[in-house]
Every structure is written in C-alpha cells, then in structure tokens.
Design a protein around this motif. Sequence first.
Motif, PDB file in Angstrom:
ATOM      1  N   LYS A 190      -1.405   3.060   7.226  1.00 15.11           N
ATOM      2  CA  LYS A 190      -2.604   2.357   6.765  1.00 15.11           C
ATOM      3  C   LYS A 190      -2.634   2.215   5.247  1.00 15.11           C
ATOM      4  N   VAL A 217      -2.449  -8.996  -3.109  1.00 14.04           N
ATOM      5  CA  VAL A 217      -2.976  -7.993  -2.177  1.00 14.04           C
ATOM      6  C   VAL A 217      -4.453  -7.771  -2.431  1.00 14.04           C
ATOM      7  N   THR A 232      -7.783  -5.650  -1.756  1.00 15.81           N
ATOM      8  CA  THR A 232      -8.113  -4.269  -1.381  1.00 15.81           C
ATOM      9  C   THR A 232      -9.611  -4.111  -1.131  1.00 15.81           C
ATOM     10  N   PRO A 246      -5.490  -1.484   1.341  1.00 16.79           N
ATOM     11  CA  PRO A 246      -5.363  -2.942   1.457  1.00 16.79           C
ATOM     12  C   PRO A 246      -6.289  -3.389   2.581  1.00 16.79           C
ATOM     13  N   VAL A 247      -6.869  -4.566   2.464  1.00 16.05           N
ATOM     14  CA  VAL A 247      -7.797  -5.056   3.482  1.00 16.05           C
ATOM     15  C   VAL A 247      -7.133  -5.085   4.857  1.00 16.05           C
ATOM     16  N   SER A 248      -5.856  -5.315   4.869  1.00 16.63           N
ATOM     17  CA  SER A 248      -5.097  -5.357   6.130  1.00 16.63           C
ATOM     18  C   SER A 248      -4.933  -3.978   6.763  1.00 16.63           C
ATOM     19  N   HIS A 249      -5.149  -2.925   5.992  1.00 19.49           N
ATOM     20  CA  HIS A 249      -4.895  -1.545   6.413  1.00 19.49           C
ATOM     21  C   HIS A 249      -3.464  -1.394   6.920  1.00 19.49           C
ATOM     22  N   SER A 250      -2.557  -2.068   6.257  1.00 21.48           N
ATOM     23  CA  SER A 250      -1.140  -2.013   6.642  1.00 21.48           C
ATOM     24  C   SER A 250      -0.270  -1.860   5.405  1.00 21.48           C
ATOM     25  N   GLU A 267       2.734  -2.551   5.272  1.00 23.23           N
ATOM     26  CA  GLU A 267       3.637  -3.708   5.224  1.00 23.23           C
ATOM     27  C   GLU A 267       3.128  -4.745   4.218  1.00 23.23           C
ATOM     28  N   THR A 268       1.819  -4.860   4.126  1.00 26.15           N
ATOM     29  CA  THR A 268       1.227  -5.801   3.171  1.00 26.15           C
ATOM     30  C   THR A 268       1.645  -5.455   1.747  1.00 26.15           C
TER      31      THR A 268
END
Length: 413
Positions: free
Chosen positions: A51, A95, A97, A107-111, A113-114
């Motif tokens: 995350k 990115v 956040t 990161p908003v994606s909670h990933s 990988e982003t």
Amino acid sequence: MEKIQYDLIVIGSGAAGMIASIVAARSGKRVLLCEQQSKLGPKLKATGGGKCNLTNTLTNEDFMNSFGKNGRFMQDALEKFDYKSLIEFLNTIGVETHIPDGFRVFPVSHSSETIINALENEILKQNIEVKKETKIVDILCENEKILGVKSQIANYYSTCVIVATGGLGFSSLGANGDGYKFAKSLGHKITELYPAMLPLITKESWVSNCRADTIAKAQIRVDLKKAKKLKACGDLIFTSKGLRGPVILDFSREITPLLEKYKEVPLIINMIKGLNEDELFLYIKEYSLKHNDANIKEVLEHLLPFSVLNELCKLVGADYNKRFKDLEGTIRQNLIKILVSTPLTIVDHIGFEKAMITRGGVSLKEINPKTMQSKIIEGLYFCGEVMDLDGPCGGYNLQWSFASGNLAGELLN
C-alpha cells in the motif's frame, strides 16, 4: 573499448537510490543507476504490504525524536526534504497523494506500483542510464578517492558513487548486505546489525490458541532490570508461534538486540486498556453489583477476547463460568494480576528473511550529515537504510530514504 565516465553512479534502486539519481540528473549530470534485480524498486514494492505508506505529517522535530538517539543526524536532510517536499516531488512526477487518517501519507491508489512506475518514468525522462541485473562486486578507489565501480562483467567510472543498497531485510527481494561490505572494505565501521520490524516468537505456547483476535492498545514493557524504560503501546496480534501486529513490529527494534545478549527477553503485557489492579478490581465489583449473576466470562468479555481470557484463566486455575466472588481468594488475586500484567517470554524471531528493516549499519560518525558524503573517502556517499538509522512503522523509514537520497543526489549541484 571506450572508457565511459559518469558524473555519478548509484548502487541500488530503492526509494533512496532512485530519487538520488533523479535529483542529480535534473541538474544536468550524467547518471548510471545499477540494480542487481531484473526490476527497479523490488523492496519498495513490498512497502506497507504493497500500500506504500510514504511518510507522515509529524514535525521534523518529532520525526527525528522517533528515531531515538541517532535521529538528530537527519536534521539537514529533513530541512531540505520534509514530508511536504516529498508530496510536492511526487506530484511533479504524476503521483497524487492523500492523508486518509490525518497522519499517514499514501498514494491515492494505495499501490506501491504507482510510485515505482512514476519514478521509472522520471528516470527515463531524465535520460538516466539504468543497468538491471547488474551486480556490483566492488567500489574502485585509489588514494582515498572514488574512481568507479566494478560489476561482474565490466567496470564503470565516476568520481562519485552513492551506496543505496538498503539493509539485510527481505533477502528474497535482493537484500544481501553488499553495501556494508563496500563500506567496510573502504574503512568504514559497521555497527551491530539486527533484524527489525518483524514478528517475535514466544516460549509460551498458549498464544497459538488466540490467533483470531487482535488486542487494541496493548501496553508492553520489558521486564529486565537494565531495560525497564523500554515500553510500547499499540495493536497486538497473536500468531501460532508468538506475537505480531503494529506494536510488535515497532518494538522488535528494541527486542532483537536484547535477545542476542540475554537469549530470552521477558515481557509484561497489559491487554485490558491499561487498567491497574485496583482499577480492574473496582470494575469487576461495580459490574457484578449491577449484574449479580454474571460469571467471569460475562464480566470481562468487554475488556478481553474470550480466547485470551480462557487461556489466562487456565494459567491461574480460574473457572470462568463462576462468579468472581465465588473464586478462592488466592485465585482471584492471581487472576487480577495476570490480567493486568500478562507475562510472556520472547525466545526468538523469524530472522532477516522476513524483517522489514535492519537495525544498525554504516556508522553515522563517519558520514557528513550535510551532504551524506563519507568523511573517509572522497566521492563516496550513503543514503537510506544502509546507514545506522531505523525508525518505527508509519512512513518513517521511507521518508528517511527519500530525504537522504535527495540530499546525496545534490552532491554535484
């Protein structure tokens, strides 16, 4: 073959190594980034369970205090690159956040990988040369000045080398301690290395019967005469062999060095919201007055999961089906005591293979905190976990990696 000269060579592509490369390249420097794995940011991918808790909103002062006695070393790096600077930097590379709990930044994606993809794209944009699956075996040095690095197949030349190899944790992701070997071979002292941020193993086997439950805000202290000041509070989880959960991951930083010294580390744990013996006795008395027929299980089920209560009752010979006042006096006293101060003994840990970070590293006394450059070798820099600095869970270690990497990357500006 042409001898290519770089302005900077970075060993390791974690958060520290990638941002150091980007910062240097943005100022027009020719940069080579070397990574022994087939992909960049292998350990970054696993951060926070994937995350990617990037940082937190503490002031620099409180942030440094969270790292203990060595925290002050971070002052210059944090002044140039605090959590607000990191958020701004990530925004420049695309990115977004957010701070869902008002403290931890993700990161908003909670990933993760982003983050990795954005850093890789910026590396490509800045024309940084990347050599993956390239294991550096030595740092070239002459007359205490850096000349470059040696890989298994070729030499690469630069008067500046940044060691951003991380620690020993998560060896499955490539951590092997190469940075410590490089530093030691060039005259640097390496402090004792211990696995940190990892589950712990207990002597007591009853914990295996409590795996389904989490204890909120458990209070833990070390029951050793020379370590009485070591305390922690947070969510506790039982495992088949011992303890984990946020409070254990944090506290393991203190436990693993003690474990090596004493072989066993006794803990005292309060799992009932911090109540002392008098307060617990009063709670039981008042509850029992209102619910005269309530048994021990019914009285205490709001304070402690039944699986844990059951095991503690067994340890002192208390029948939880009885009313508290119907227990023998000694058993009542022992039950109160074990509820308030549950003893557990740490006898082992799961090792560097599963440790998220390493405690210890290159001695900070031999690194200039204003530049991250070695005080021994001209042109040699360190950043991130390879140094003797480690913090708790909550974005501390990743923020430090970015901040120190940023400072090291400014070496030629």
